[in-house]
Design an enzyme around this catalytic site. Structure first.
Site, short mmCIF file in Angstrom:
data_model
loop_
_atom_site.label_atom_id
_atom_site.label_comp_id
_atom_site.label_asym_id
_atom_site.label_seq_id
_atom_site.Cartn_x
_atom_site.Cartn_y
_atom_site.Cartn_z
N GLY A 54 0.13 -1.33 0.04
CA GLY A 54 0.23 0.19 0.22
C GLY A 54 1.41 1.24 -0.17
N GLY A 55 1.58 0.87 -0.37
CA GLY A 55 2.95 2.51 -0.49
C GLY A 55 3.19 2.82 1.00
N SER B 245 4.73 -5.43 -2.38
CA SER B 245 5.30 -3.78 -3.32
C SER B 245 5.84 -3.05 -1.79
CB SER B 245 3.83 -3.57 -2.59
OG SER B 245 3.47 -1.56 -3.32
#
Length: 537
Positions: free
Chosen positions: A111-112, A191
């Site tokens: 989710g960055g 991610s």
């Protein structure tokens, strides 16, 4: 006493029974377990403190609130709570009946570093749990709550990463109560979760807490993994919220008093404005991991580039998907073609360290390589655009791979390329952009490791789709159990003398060489010394 009551250091927990959508197998979940004190009031922005003991039986039968954030999904509203430091544990057998301790897999969501969830709605254990492992899903602080760094003892930075470390420590100390093996823990993530896993492998704070790592589409060296000006970012946030004090300590006290929703809104608006100021940058927030000024108790006392040189080697899986760049296009889509034609040098400058004197020449070479003639830059060249942003935003995944290749434990490298009905992120992006892009974009492999009801409520559990699910969960859990994901005839590690990777589609193909070898060779040659990530925030 109920067979679904276990005792951990803090007290007793009551779990619940579930059933796998994959094969009907029963499994048992202990949900919303507090691993730290609520980071509220004076504990906001501080390193987490271990949870306290409780009296009686704690009802671990439902998931707690997600961590405070601006939701990634439209209409992008504030959701969650600061009181969110909980973990969820899923076990394939009633804990008291386990005879041989099971391998443990701790998942860090993506989710960055700005958003994300550890919930069953997105990461249900239905697939992995059928391979006789224990799954732990960790919630950790995000965005400004997890990564504000003022260089003060009570706001030293990386609180979200320290949350993860404390959660892993909690698992190591308590997982035996669930039938897990505290000496066989694999940490994996995708991610920002993949970047966090890599950071956990090199942080002195996490040393010895786990034994293997899987990094999916993330590392500490990609341009969206670090903030290099954390204090400046904090000061800008203060200005936006009308802070009128003089000292850093006053700024900390001011930000502690702000309503969580207001703080999230201002920090998110600041991120939006910075992305306009730095077009093409591959990030969601300026509040990300950072090197800490205060070295005592630091998660990152030095840069990842330096810490990686002294970290203990671990068995590792690294990999990415064949169309990663679609997610970067999604973030920048409104003006992407205009940006490429009129200001592509800025995109390069915002992601790589490039001398201003050679920037125009390098920009022209890169555009020509990916698109050919300038008039071809447009909507019909979507595949070329995806390749370009895949390489810009994920190019540095290869530095830790190359370092690991030279170590005593060469990594297993993969490219996920399956385009099926459980490509969870592509389904969402195509729906929003009203397009029909093909391939496996950033995050799409997750739909074959987890059941993802938010994206795919009724997954296809037959044919090629089922085969990919079976291959993914078998390899990931084999690695968690033994450090080897598959037989050598299927997947060999990559070495300095023989780089190789496993291409995962509806079939498995071991490919000699590097992923995207020709494109990466071009970038290395044209960028030269500039082939290092540039963190603009």
């Amino acid at each position: 006493m109920s067979p679904l009551i276990v005792e951990v250091q803090q007290g007793k927990l009551q779990g619940i029974e579930n059933e796998s959508i994959l094969n009907g197998q029963k499994y048992y979940s202990f949900l919303g377990i507090p691993y730290a004190k609520p980071p509220i009031g004076d504990l906001r922005f501080q390193a987490p403190q271990p949870s306290e003991k409780w009296v009686g039986v704690y009802e671990a039968t439902f998931e707690k609130a997600v961590c405070a954030q601006r939701d990634f999904f439209p209409p992008n509203l504030f959701i969650g709570s600061e009181n969110c430091l909980y973990l969820n544990i899923d076990v394939p057998q009633v804990p008291s009946e386990v005879k041989v301790p099971k391998a443990v897999m701790v998942f860090l969501h993506g989710g960055g570093f700005a958003c994300g969830y550890a919930t069953q709605e997105f990461y249900s254990p239905d697939y992995l749990i059928t391979r006789d492992v224990i799954l732990v899903r960790v919630a950790y602080r995000l965005h400004v709550f997890g990564f504000l760094n003022l260089g003060l003892p009570d706001c030293a930075g990386n609180a979200g990463l320290k949350d993860q470390t404390l959660a892993i420590k909690w698992v190591k100390e308590n997982i035996a109560s669930f039938g897990g093996d505290p000496n066989n823990i694999t940490v994996f993530g995708e991610s920002a979760g993949g970047s966090a896993v890599h950071l956990q492998t090199i942080s002195p704070l996490a040393k010895g807490l786990f034994h293997k790592a899987i990094m999916q589409s993330g590392s500490s060296l990609v341009p969206w993994s670090m903030t290099v000006n954390p204090k400046a970012m904090a000061e800008e946030l203060g200005e936006r919220m009308d802070f009128d004090g003089d000292t850093t300590l006053e700024l900390l006290q001011f930000l502690r008093k702000q309503n969580a929703e207001d703080l999230t809104r201002h920090a998110s608006e600041m991120a939006d404005d910075l992305k306009k100021k730095y077009p093409g940058v591959c990030t969601l927030t300026p509040f990300m991991p950072s090197v800490e000024e205060i070295k005592e108790g630091a998660f990152l006392p030095d840069s990842p580039e330096n810490l990686i040189k002294t970290a203990d080697p671990l068995p590792i899986i690294y990999g990415l998907n064949d169309k990663e760049g679609i997610i970067a296009i999604f973030i920048n889509f409104k003006n992407i073609w205009e940006l490429l034609k009129n200001d592509f040098s800025t995109v390069l400058k915002n992601n790589f360290k490039i001398d201003q004197n050679v920037l125009p020449e390098i920009s022209a070479k890169v555009l020509k390589y990916y698109f050919g003639d300038e008039e071809k830059i447009g909507p019909d060249a979507i595949d070329q655009l995806i390749n370009l942003f895949s390489d810009i935003c994920f190019y540095q995944l290869y530095e830790p791979v190359e370092f690991a290749i030279k170590s005593s434990t060469p990594p297993f490298v993969y490219e996920f390329a399956y385009d099926g009905t459980s490509n969870m992120c592509k389904l969402f992006v195509n729906a929003v952009l009203k397009r029909n892009m093909s391939g496996a974009l950033h995050g799409d492999e997750l739909g074959y490791i987890f059941h993802t009801p938010r994206y795919v409520s009724n997954p296809v559990l037959e044919g090629e789709n089922l085969k990919v699910i079976q291959n993914m969960i078998e390899m990931w859990t084999n690695f968690a159990k033994t450090g080897v994901p598959a037989d050598e005839s299927i997947w060999k590690p990559s070495t300095s003398s023989q780089p190789r990777y496993l291409r995962i589609d509806h079939t498995l193909q071991l490919v000699e060489g590097e992923i995207f070898e020709e494109r990466l060779r071009f970038l290395k040659n044209v960028l030269g010394p500039a082939a290092k990530p540039h963190h603009v925030f």
